[in-house]
Design an enzyme around this catalytic site. Structure first.
Site, PDB file in Angstrom:
ATOM      1  N   LYS A 109      81.265 -10.991  29.185  1.00 56.31           N
ATOM      2  CA  LYS A 109      80.369 -11.946  29.840  1.00 56.31           C
ATOM      3  C   LYS A 109      81.150 -12.864  30.810  1.00 56.31           C
ATOM      4  CE  LYS A 109      76.598 -11.088  27.098  1.00 56.31           C
ATOM      5  NZ  LYS A 109      77.096  -9.836  26.507  1.00 56.31           N
TER       6      LYS A 109
HETATM    7  C1  LIG Z   1      76.584  -8.525  26.282  1.00 55.01           C
HETATM    8  C2  LIG Z   1      77.474  -7.487  25.681  1.00 55.01           C
HETATM    9  C3  LIG Z   1      77.180  -6.102  25.751  1.00 55.01           C
HETATM   10  C4  LIG Z   1      75.903  -5.585  26.384  1.00 55.01           C
HETATM   11  O1  LIG Z   1      75.916  -5.666  27.782  1.00 55.01           O
HETATM   12  P1  LIG Z   1      74.560  -5.528  28.605  1.00 55.01           P
HETATM   13  O2  LIG Z   1      74.915  -5.831  30.003  1.00 55.01           O
HETATM   14  O3  LIG Z   1      73.612  -6.566  28.011  1.00 55.01           O
HETATM   15  O4  LIG Z   1      74.042  -4.141  28.414  1.00 55.01           O
HETATM   16  C5  LIG Z   1      78.073  -5.209  25.187  1.00 55.01           C
HETATM   17  N1  LIG Z   1      79.204  -5.633  24.567  1.00 55.01           N
HETATM   18  C6  LIG Z   1      79.505  -6.943  24.470  1.00 55.01           C
HETATM   19  C7  LIG Z   1      80.754  -7.346  23.745  1.00 55.01           C
HETATM   20  C8  LIG Z   1      78.676  -7.923  25.029  1.00 55.01           C
HETATM   21  O5  LIG Z   1      78.994  -9.223  24.906  1.00 55.01           O
END
Ligand SMILES: *Cc1c(COP(=O)(O)O)cnc(C)c1O
Length: 492
Positions: free
Chosen positions: A113
Site C-alpha cells: 500500500k
Molecule cells: C491490499 C493488499 C493486497 C490486495 O491488493 P488489491 O489491490 O486490493 O487487489 C494484497 N496483499 C497485501 C499485503 C495487501 O496489503
C-alpha cells in the site's frame, strides 16, 4: 487527458486533480481515463536507464496531464526516496529460472500500500491548489490494520491535509496496533473504537453522509476526503512498477525486447492486478494476468464461470488483506470490457442480489487477459516452506498465495514465459504465520514472533518493524463508535 465515471454513458469529463480530490464519481461509479496512453519501445528503452522516481514521473505524466512534469518529478523523488525505501522502491528478485518476485514492500509500513500512499497525498495536496480549494482536507479512515498505517505514514506532515484513523480495539494485531499507536507527524490522530471493523467503517460512513457535520466542518475550513483504494490517485502509481519491472528484466538480460511475460498478483480489491492490465494496454509486452486468491475465491469463480457471487461464507485467513468478497476495482475491468450502461446494470445487480453474470462476449474478452486460481491455507503454508527450503526465498502469506497460484498456472499452461509475481508484504509483517509454516510450531506472542522468524531464517527484521516495542506511544484513546464525530471535532 480527461476522466469520466464507469457508470456515465454521457462521459462527462473531469481533470485528474478533480478526480483525485473527489475519489468516487457522484453516480457511484469509478473514474477511468478517456483513453489509455501508449508507451513505445523507444520510450521503454529510455526508461531502462532511469531511476525509479524518474520512471514513475515519466509514466504518471502520461495520465496526470494537468500536473507538470516538474511537479511530478519533485513528488516522485520525495515519495520514493531512499530514506523511505532503503532497498529501492520496487526491486525485482529472481526466485527460480522463470519466477521473479516484484517486491513492493520496502516502504515505511512494509506493505505494498506504501507504493500508492507515499505519492497520493502529495498529488492530493497539489489537487487542492489546482481545483481552487481553500479549505484543509480532513482524511477519515476506518482500518482493519494495514491501510490505516500506510495512510498515516503517507499523509503525515503533508500540507493542508489532516488525517484521522479509527481501528477496532481488538480487531488488529499487536504489531499493527503498535505501528499506529507510535505514529509520528503533527497532523495525525489515531483512535481505537470499542467494536469491530464494521462499527468503525459504519461510523466513518455516517460522518461522510452527515450534512450538519459537513457544514460545521466547513465553517472551520475543513472538507472531508478519503484515502480509499478506488481513488485513481492510488491506482495510477501502481501502473509504474509493472513498466519498471519490464525494464529491470531487460536490464538483467533475462528477456529480449518484445518478449512477453506473465504476471501473477495476490488479489483483494483488484487494484494491483488492474494496474498491470493497464500497463499492457499502454504497450508494455505483458501476456496473461493470473489473479491469485485465498479461500475467499469469489474472483476465481468469476473468471472461471462469468458469475460473480458474493453470497458465500467469509473465511478469515492468514492472508487477511485478501479476505474480501466485494472487489471494488473489478468495476473498472467490466467497464473496459463493455460500456457504462452494462457496468451500471451489473453493479446494481450486485448491490441488490449480491451477484451478477456477465455475457459470453464479455467473459471471452476478459479471458483473453485474465485467469484465476486460488490457494487454501494448507497450500499457502506449504508454499512458504517450499520456497524457503528449496529457493531460500522468504515469502509472506500473501506472496505465497500468489506463488502457489503461479505454479498452478505454469503446470496447466506451460507457455514457457517468464513470470512476474507481485510480492505485497514483508514476511515480517505476518511473522507468526510465516514462522509457523516453516518451523511447524507456534511462534512467541506479539512482537516476539519477529525475533523467532529472524533467528529461524537467519534474515533481518524489516527495518520499519524493528524495535516497535521501544517507540514512544502517542495514541491510546479508546472510545465508543457513537463518540467518533466528537473526536473529529476535537481534532479539528
Ligand atoms: C491490499 C493488499 C493486497 C490486495 O491488493 P488489491 O489491490 O486490493 O487487489 C494484497 N496483499 C497485501 C499485503 C495487501 O496489503
Amino acid at each position: 487527458m480527461k476522466y469520466y465515471s464507469t457508470r456515465d454513458p454521457k462521459q462527462t469529463k473531469f481533470d485528474s486533480a478533480q478526480v483525485i480530490k473527489q475519489g468516487l464519481a457522484t453516480d457511484g461509479g469509478l473514474f477511468v481515463p478517456d483513453e489509455i496512453p501508449s508507451i513505445t519501445e523507444e520510450e521503454i528503452k529510455k526508461l531502462c536507464d532511469m531511476t525509479y522516481p524518474e520512471r514513475a514521473a515519466y509514466v504518471l505524466a502520461k495520465f496526470l496531464t494537468d500536473y507538470t512534469v516538474d511537479e511530478l518529478l519533485e513528488d516522485c523523488k520525495a515519495a520514493y526516496a531512499k530514506t523511505s525505501f532503503p532497498e529501492g522502491a520496487a526491486p525485482l528478485k529472481k526466485v527460480t529460472d522463470s519466477i521473479f518476485s516484484l517486491e513492493l514492500w520496502h516502504g515505511p509500513t512494509a506493505a505494498f500500500k506504501d507504493m500508492a500512499l507515499q505519492i497520493m497525498p502529495r498529488l492530493l495536496s497539489r489537487a487542492l491548489v489546482k481545483t481552487g480549494e481553500d479549505n484543509t482536507a480532513l482524511i477519515l479512515v476506518a482500518t482493519s490494520g494495514d491501510t490505516g498505517k500506510a495512510a498515516l505514514e503517507g499523509y503525515k506532515d503533508i500540507d493542508r491535509i489532516k488525517i484521522m484513523v479509527f481501528y477496532p480495539v481488538d480487531g488488529v494485531s499487536k504489531v499493527q496496533k503498535l505501528q499506529m499507536a507510535t505514529q509520528a507527524g503533527n497532523n495525525v490522530n489515531v483512535c481505537a473504537i470499542r467494536g469491530n471493523f464494521d462499527d468503525a467503517q459504519t461510523g466513518v460512513k455516517t460522518i461522510f453522509s452527515d450534512t450538519t457535520a459537513k457544514e460545521k466542518l466547513l465553517e472551520n475550513s475543513y472538507i472531508l476526503s478519503s484515502a480509499n483504494s478506488i481513488n485513481w490517485g492510488r491506482l495510477a502509481p501502481q501502473i509504474v512498477y509493472y513498466v519498471s519491472a519490464y525494464c529491470d528484466l531487460l536490464n538483467a538480460k533475462e528477456i529480449e525486447y518484445g518478449e512477453t511475460v506473465n504476471v501473477c498478483v495476490p488479489t483483494g480489491n483488484f487494484g494491483n492486478i488492474l494496474a498491470a492490465f493497464i500497463a499492457k494496454n499502454m504497450g508494455v509486452p505483458l501476456n496473461k494476468f493470473v489473479c491469485a486468491s485465498n479461500a475467499n475465491n469469489v474472483l476465481t469463480d468469476f473468471l472461471e464461470t462469468g458469475t460473480y457471487d458474493r453470497n458465500r461464507k467469509f473465511h478469515l485467513t492468514m492472508s487477511p488483506s485478501m479476505d474480501i468478497l466485494i472487489s471494488s476495482n473489478l468495476e473498472r475491468l467490466l467497464y473496459f470490457s463493455s460500456d457504462a450502461d452494462t457496468t451500471a446494470e451489473y453493479m446494481a445487480e450486485l448491490s441488490h442480489n449480491g451477484k451478477y453474470t456477465v455475457s459470453d462476449a464479455i467473459k471471452a474478452k476478459i479471458s483473453e487477459n485474465f485467469c484465476g486460481y486460488f490457494a487454501d491455507e494448507e497450500e499457502t503454508s506449504a508454499t512458504i516452506r517450499k520456497y524457503f527450503n528449496e529457493y531460500e526465498y522468504l515469502a509472506d502469506t500473501h506472496t505465497s498465495v500468489a506463488l502457489a497460484c503461479a505454479e498452478k498456472f505454469i503446470t496447466k499452461n506451460g507457455d514457457g514465459k517468464k513470470m512476474i509475481v507481485a510480492s505485497t508484504a514483508s514476511p515480517y509483517k505476518f511473522a507468526a504465520d510465516v514462522y509457523g509454516s516453516i518451523a511447524g510450531k507456534s511462534a512467541s506472542e506479539g512482537t516476539g514472533a519477529l525475533d523467532d522468524l529472524s533467528a529461524l531464517t537467519n534474515t533481518e527484521i524489516t527495518l520499519p518493524l524493528r524495535d516497535l516495542d521501544k517507540k514512544e506511544i502517542r495514541f491510546t484513546k479508546v472510545i465508543d463508535s457513537s463518540e467518533m464525530l466528537n473526536e473529529v471535532y476535537n481534532f479539528m
